[in-house]
Design an enzyme around this catalytic site. Sequence first.
Site, short mmCIF file in Angstrom:
data_model
loop_
_atom_site.label_atom_id
_atom_site.label_comp_id
_atom_site.label_asym_id
_atom_site.label_seq_id
_atom_site.Cartn_x
_atom_site.Cartn_y
_atom_site.Cartn_z
N ARG A 40 50.03 27.12 8.46
CA ARG A 40 48.71 27.24 7.84
C ARG A 40 47.61 27.01 8.87
NH1 ARG A 40 50.71 23.75 2.60
NH2 ARG A 40 52.01 25.41 1.75
N HIS A 63 52.80 22.76 7.33
CA HIS A 63 51.36 22.75 7.62
C HIS A 63 51.06 23.52 8.91
CE1 HIS A 63 50.68 19.93 4.41
NE2 HIS A 63 51.60 19.12 4.92
N CYS A 84 25.79 13.00 12.13
CA CYS A 84 24.38 13.35 11.91
C CYS A 84 23.99 12.75 10.56
CB CYS A 84 24.15 14.86 12.00
SG CYS A 84 24.97 15.86 10.75
N GLY A 85 22.91 13.21 9.97
CA GLY A 85 22.46 12.62 8.71
C GLY A 85 23.47 12.81 7.59
N THR A 86 23.90 14.05 7.43
CA THR A 86 24.87 14.35 6.36
C THR A 86 26.26 14.62 6.90
OG1 THR A 86 24.37 16.70 6.59
CG2 THR A 86 23.09 15.46 4.94
N ASP A 110 23.12 13.01 16.47
CA ASP A 110 21.69 13.29 16.57
C ASP A 110 20.95 12.02 16.13
OD1 ASP A 110 21.78 13.24 13.80
OD2 ASP A 110 20.85 15.22 13.52
N HIS A 131 47.32 17.20 7.41
CA HIS A 131 47.52 18.57 6.94
C HIS A 131 46.81 19.61 7.80
CE1 HIS A 131 48.56 17.40 2.48
NE2 HIS A 131 49.29 16.75 3.39
C1 RB5 Z 1 18.25 15.70 10.78
O1 RB5 Z 1 17.10 15.37 10.07
C2 RB5 Z 1 19.32 16.19 9.82
O2 RB5 Z 1 19.02 17.46 9.38
C3 RB5 Z 1 20.68 16.15 10.49
O3 RB5 Z 1 20.95 14.86 10.91
C4 RB5 Z 1 21.86 16.57 9.66
O4 RB5 Z 1 21.89 15.93 8.43
C5 RB5 Z 1 22.09 18.01 9.55
O5 RB5 Z 1 23.07 18.48 8.96
#
Ligand code: RB5
Length: 146
Positions: A137, A134, A66-68, A9, A99
Amino acid sequence: MMKIIMGCDHGGFELKETLKKVLIEKGYEVEDYGIHKQERVDYPDYAQKVGEAIASGKGDQGILICGTGIGMSIAANKVKGVRAALCNDCYSAAKARQHNNANVLCMGARVLGPGLAQEIMEAYLNASFLGSYHEGRVEKIMALEK
Ligand code: RB5
């Protein structure tokens, strides 16, 4: 050579571009499902596209950024056949393959610098499933889809 399908994204666009170049330089076949320019989009759409492509055998491994990395991993894991692993360190990245037989790597571009992200990606791609105990599982994980 392994075929990698990438998606991101707006939070992951820059890092996706950087890692795509690295993969191409290393000789991987890369398919990029977008985004292709910096624009605000909804990450589940890209998680779905890449997840379905991997689940249907269009590529060997998926990479979602993505961001996180959290939203991408939650969404990708809703697609049947996907085992997406959110990895923000090299140890987890290798274990995700060894694993858990992960087939999609998720990373957070706002969590990682590009250097570490590249090392995580390499640790992930260079590892392979160890099978053995593994196997059962991972089969139990997949049975949860039924
Ligand atoms: C976008 O702002 C952010 O929410 C997305 O990149 C992500 O981190 C979502 O999990």
